[in-house]
Write an enzyme that holds these catalytic residues in place. Structure first.
Site, short mmCIF file in Angstrom:
data_model
loop_
_atom_site.label_atom_id
_atom_site.label_comp_id
_atom_site.label_asym_id
_atom_site.label_seq_id
_atom_site.Cartn_x
_atom_site.Cartn_y
_atom_site.Cartn_z
N GLU A 78 29.24 52.31 5.67
CA GLU A 78 29.39 51.80 7.18
C GLU A 78 29.72 50.25 7.16
OE1 GLU A 78 25.70 53.00 9.16
OE2 GLU A 78 25.79 55.04 8.57
N ASP A 110 23.79 60.70 5.38
CA ASP A 110 22.49 60.27 5.19
C ASP A 110 21.80 60.76 6.56
OD1 ASP A 110 23.89 58.71 6.76
OD2 ASP A 110 23.02 56.82 5.85
N SER A 111 22.68 61.43 7.43
CA SER A 111 21.93 62.02 8.70
C SER A 111 20.78 63.02 7.85
CB SER A 111 22.87 62.92 9.57
OG SER A 111 23.66 63.83 8.78
N GLU A 142 32.59 56.64 15.12
CA GLU A 142 31.56 57.19 15.78
C GLU A 142 31.27 56.41 17.17
OE1 GLU A 142 28.15 57.93 13.27
OE2 GLU A 142 26.74 58.37 14.84
O1 KIV Z 1 25.37 60.86 8.02
C1 KIV Z 1 26.12 61.47 8.61
O2 KIV Z 1 26.06 62.84 9.27
C2 KIV Z 1 27.35 60.87 9.26
C3 KIV Z 1 28.12 61.46 10.25
C4 KIV Z 1 27.46 61.27 11.61
C5 KIV Z 1 29.53 60.89 10.55
O3 KIV Z 1 27.80 59.84 8.80
#
Ligand code: KIV
Length: 264
Positions: free
Chosen positions: A115, A45-46, A182
C-alpha cells in the site's frame, strides 16, 4: 487451461476484457474460485478482519500471510496468486525484500501487494530489481486507517486526484505491474485506468477499471461487519456458493458490476 500470468492480464487489458479478482484465504475456496473463472486470487490482509476477527488489518503478521498463502497455493491450478505484505513488514526496501522472499518461497506468491504511493517508490524499484513482481495499492489504504482517520473515499478534490494520478504513473514507472484502486471516485479511477499501461483493479472505484476485486466474505454476505456500500451480495439470488462466484465473474466480465449504486 494455461497459467494466468501478468502477460495474460496485460493482454486482457489491451483487448478490453475485464479481469475478475477475489480475495482467497484457503484451499477449498481457491478451487471454487478457479472453477468459477476468477483469474487472480488475492490473499489479502483483509483476512485479519474476516478470518481472525480483528478490528483492522494492522495486527496481521507475515506468518499469518505465509500460512494462508500456502493453503491457497496447494489448491491453485492456473490463477495468478497475489499476496499482501502486511502492516510494518515493508518499512524499508531491505525489509520488504525479506518479506517478499518469504511470501514467494514459503507462501507460493507470484506477486506481492503493498500500500502507498510516493513513499513506496524506492521499495518497488528494489523489489522489481530482485525479480519480485509488485502490485501497488492507492486510494483508501486500510493499513493507514488511523492516519486517514477512518475508512473514507480518497481523491475527491482536485489536488488529491492530481496527486493520485501522479503516484499511479510513478509506481508504474518504478516497475509495479498491477495497481489496486480502493474507494476512489469512478471518474478518477477510469482516468487512471486509461492513463496506465498496467492493469488497474478497482474496489469501490466504479466500472471503468480493467478489473474488479471484492473481499470474498463480503460478496457472499458472511462477513461479521456490515458491508461497505460498494459491495454486492452475490449469494442472495444465486442460492449456492458456486452460483454466487459464477454470477460475480459474469457480472464483472459483462460490466453488470459494479453499478452506479456501488460507486462514488
Ligand atoms: O486485503 C484485501 O482484501 C485487499 C482488497 C481490499 C483489495 O487489499
Amino acid at each position: 487451461m494455461s497459467d494466468i500470468t501478468i502477460a495474460t492480464l496485460d493482454r486482457m487489458k489491451k483487448q478490453g476484457e475485464k479481469i475478475a479478482v477475489l480475495t482467497c484465504y484457503d484451499a477449498s475456496f481457491a478451487r471454487l474460485l478457479e472453477d468459477a473463472g476468477v483469474e487472480v486470487l488475492l490473499v489479502g490482509d483483509s483476512l485479519g478482519m474476516v478470518i481472525q476477527g480483528q478490528e483492522s488489518t494492522l495486527p496481521v503478521r507475515v506468518d499469518d500471510m505465509v500460512y494462508h498463502s500456502r493453503n491457497v497455493a496447494r489448491a491453485r491450478r492456473h490463477a495468478l496468486m497475489v499476496v499482501d505484505m502486511p502492516f510494518m513488514s515493508y518499512s524499508s526496501a531491505a525489509q520488504a525484500l525479506d518479506t517478499a522472499g518469504r511470501l514467494m518461497k514459503e507462501g507460493g506468491a507470484h506477486m506481492v501487494k503493498l500500500e502507498g504511493g510516493t513513499t513506496q517508490l524506492e521499495t518497488v524499484r528494489h523489489l522489481v530489481a530482485h525479480a519480485v513482481p509488485v502490485c501497488a495499492h492507492l486510494g483508501l489504504l486500510p493499513q493507514s486507517v488511523h492516519k486517514l482517520g477512518g475508512y473514507r473515499v480518497q481523491g475527491r478534490d482536485g489536488e488529491s486526484a492530481r496527486i493520485m494520478k501522479e503516484e499511479a504513473l510513478a509506481l508504474q514507472e518504478a516497475g509495479a505491474q498491477m495497481l489496486v484502486l480502493e474507494c476512489v471516485p469512478a471518474a478518477l479511477a477510469g482516468e487512471i485506468s486509461r492513463l496506465l499501461d498496467i492493469p488497474v483493479i478497482g474496489i469501490g472505484a466504479g466500472p471503468d477499471c480493467d478489473g474488479q476485486v471484492l473481499v470474498l466474505y463480503d460478496m457472499l454476505g458472511i462477513a461479521a461487519d456490515a458491508p461497505p456500500r460498494f459491495v454486492k451480495n452475490f449469494l442472495t439470488g444465486a442460492g449456492t456458493i458456486p452460483g454466487a462466484l459464477a454470477a460475480y465473474v459474469r457480472a464483472v466480465k459483462e460490466g453488470g458490476f459494479p453499478g452506479p449504486e456501488h460507486g462514488f
